[in-house]
Design an enzyme around this catalytic site. Sequence first.
Site, PDB file in Angstrom:
ATOM      1  N   LYS A  85       0.815  -1.223   0.000  1.00  0.00           N
ATOM      2  CA  LYS A  85       0.000   0.000   0.000  1.00  0.00           C
ATOM      3  C   LYS A  85       0.845   1.268   0.000  1.00  0.00           C
ATOM      4  O   LYS A  85       0.445   2.285  -0.555  1.00  0.00           O
ATOM      5  CB  LYS A  85      -0.951  -0.002   1.190  1.00  0.00           C
ATOM      6  CG  LYS A  85      -1.953  -1.148   1.149  1.00  0.00           C
ATOM      7  CD  LYS A  85      -3.370  -0.656   1.094  1.00  0.00           C
ATOM      8  CE  LYS A  85      -4.368  -1.698   0.660  1.00  0.00           C
ATOM      9  NZ  LYS A  85      -4.378  -2.952   1.446  1.00  0.00           N
ATOM     10  N   GLU A 107     -10.398   6.238   2.678  1.00  0.00           N
ATOM     11  CA  GLU A 107     -11.247   5.203   3.259  1.00  0.00           C
ATOM     12  C   GLU A 107     -10.340   4.092   3.760  1.00  0.00           C
ATOM     13  O   GLU A 107      -9.219   3.950   3.292  1.00  0.00           O
ATOM     14  CB  GLU A 107     -12.193   4.643   2.190  1.00  0.00           C
ATOM     15  CG  GLU A 107     -11.609   3.504   1.307  1.00  0.00           C
ATOM     16  CD  GLU A 107     -10.502   3.946   0.341  1.00  0.00           C
ATOM     17  OE1 GLU A 107     -10.348   5.166   0.148  1.00  0.00           O
ATOM     18  OE2 GLU A 107      -9.804   3.067  -0.213  1.00  0.00           O
ATOM     19  N   SER A 374       1.827  -9.785  -0.829  1.00  0.00           N
ATOM     20  CA  SER A 374       1.434  -8.368  -0.773  1.00  0.00           C
ATOM     21  C   SER A 374       1.675  -7.727   0.582  1.00  0.00           C
ATOM     22  O   SER A 374       1.820  -6.509   0.678  1.00  0.00           O
ATOM     23  CB  SER A 374      -0.029  -8.226  -1.182  1.00  0.00           C
ATOM     24  OG  SER A 374      -0.850  -9.081  -0.400  1.00  0.00           O
TER      25      SER A 374
HETATM   26  C1  LIG Z   1      -5.225  -4.082   1.067  1.00  0.00           C
HETATM   27  C2  LIG Z   1      -4.487  -5.327   0.867  1.00  0.00           C
HETATM   28  C3  LIG Z   1      -4.792  -6.214  -0.192  1.00  0.00           C
HETATM   29  C4  LIG Z   1      -5.932  -6.019  -1.130  1.00  0.00           C
HETATM   30  O1  LIG Z   1      -5.865  -4.886  -1.925  1.00  0.00           O
HETATM   31  P1  LIG Z   1      -5.502  -4.930  -3.482  1.00  0.00           P
HETATM   32  O2  LIG Z   1      -5.836  -3.566  -3.942  1.00  0.00           O
HETATM   33  O3  LIG Z   1      -6.342  -5.988  -4.107  1.00  0.00           O
HETATM   34  O4  LIG Z   1      -4.059  -5.253  -3.584  1.00  0.00           O
HETATM   35  C5  LIG Z   1      -4.004  -7.346  -0.349  1.00  0.00           C
HETATM   36  N1  LIG Z   1      -2.986  -7.615   0.493  1.00  0.00           N
HETATM   37  C6  LIG Z   1      -2.672  -6.808   1.526  1.00  0.00           C
HETATM   38  C7  LIG Z   1      -1.541  -7.172   2.406  1.00  0.00           C
HETATM   39  C8  LIG Z   1      -3.415  -5.637   1.758  1.00  0.00           C
HETATM   40  O5  LIG Z   1      -3.100  -4.846   2.783  1.00  0.00           O
END
Ligand SMILES: *Cc1c(COP(=O)(O)O)cnc(C)c1O
Length: 394
Positions: A85, A107, A374
């Site tokens: 993020k 948000e 992620s």
């Molecule tokens: C917010 C988040 C997601 C989902 O958001 P995308 O916009 O689909 O990437 C996935 N993994 C983590 C660790 C997150 O914090």
Amino acid sequence: MKLNRFGEYGGQYIPETLMHEMSRLEKAYAFYKEDPDFKAQLAGLLRDYAGRPSLLYYAAKMSRDLGGAKVYLKREDLNHTGSHKINNVLGQALLAKKMGKTRLIAETGAGQHGVAAATAAALLDLRCEVFMGEEDMERQSLNVYRMQLLGTQVHPVKTGTRVLKDAVNETMREWVRRVEDTHYVIGSVMGPHPFPRMVRDFQSIIGQEARQQVLEQEGKLPLAVIACVGGGSNAIGIFYDFIPDQEVQLIGCEAAGKGLDTPHHAATISRGRAGIFHGMKSYFCQDPEGQIAPVYSISAGLDYPGIGPEHAYLHDTGRAQYVAVTDEEAVTAFEYLAAMEGIIPAIESAHAVAYARKFAPTLDKEGSIIICISGRGDKDVAAIARYRGVSIYE
Ligand SMILES: *Cc1c(COP(=O)(O)O)cnc(C)c1O
């Protein structure tokens, strides 16, 4: 293809009062993304503050255990604030500053995007206010306090089902009320044009690095790139530079929750239909009347009833495939990666790990796959313990 669409998806379904701001944003973004100073400043922040480039790690034990393609992990969990993020919020916060804005609004669902936005605001001396469903505030009190520590004011959203989609509605309303000094930092590749493109561009650093890293380490492209999909920003971020490489399969993993045959999932592509919501045309989980359906996933980050319009397009054109992964499969993959590689992934990312566990063994040993990790899983440990019926002191 029209600049503000991906095929028939995307667009700009917004109140009249935002039209002017949206065209200012479009122009500012078009200018700064080519501006050498802006690019150098953002690259500096990503390197010195966020910790990029993130590693592309060869998971040797996991590869051996699965007995198929070599598995590489793109380690977005190692970034400052613990997920991908930060790539997006640093870009948007810097752009907002260049546009003369003094205040960010955002948000948040689980609080991950809120914390990242609060972090960028603290660093760049911007005021920040985050809108969060009351229900989510109770579930994620630690992140609420974290945002407050970072100097951000958190507003409880009491409308609707008091979760993420309601928080998006409320933040959009606040932007309509006060647009002059305020930028709305959208947290994924969603919302009206230019957000889906802008957020994708800021996240595409993931795939730029991964493509170069895998070529250095393997001498050839991977067979597949796998990522979890909520709104779709980490997925499009790692996919984007591989799109022209037709031989590389792109696979998005959405949340099947308690199962696709139950009402408790967030599988937008598998179970949704085209519609218009949150400023864009895309796929959404809807009830038979076309109202946005309540969605569910053990993973708060995947708990969104829509998907970014570029994914809808990649799905329709067949360039990317979307599969659904249940809570149970994701939790098992969470535990698997922890025990196998000593890496505790975010429960969102564990959805991609779960699919990779099934997929890698079907592929040639000479080939490789990349999984986007992620984020890190510290935030999820208590929820996983609860899921397994273990009581730990929180
Ligand atoms: C917010 C988040 C997601 C989902 O958001 P995308 O916009 O689909 O990437 C996935 N993994 C983590 C660790 C997150 O914090």
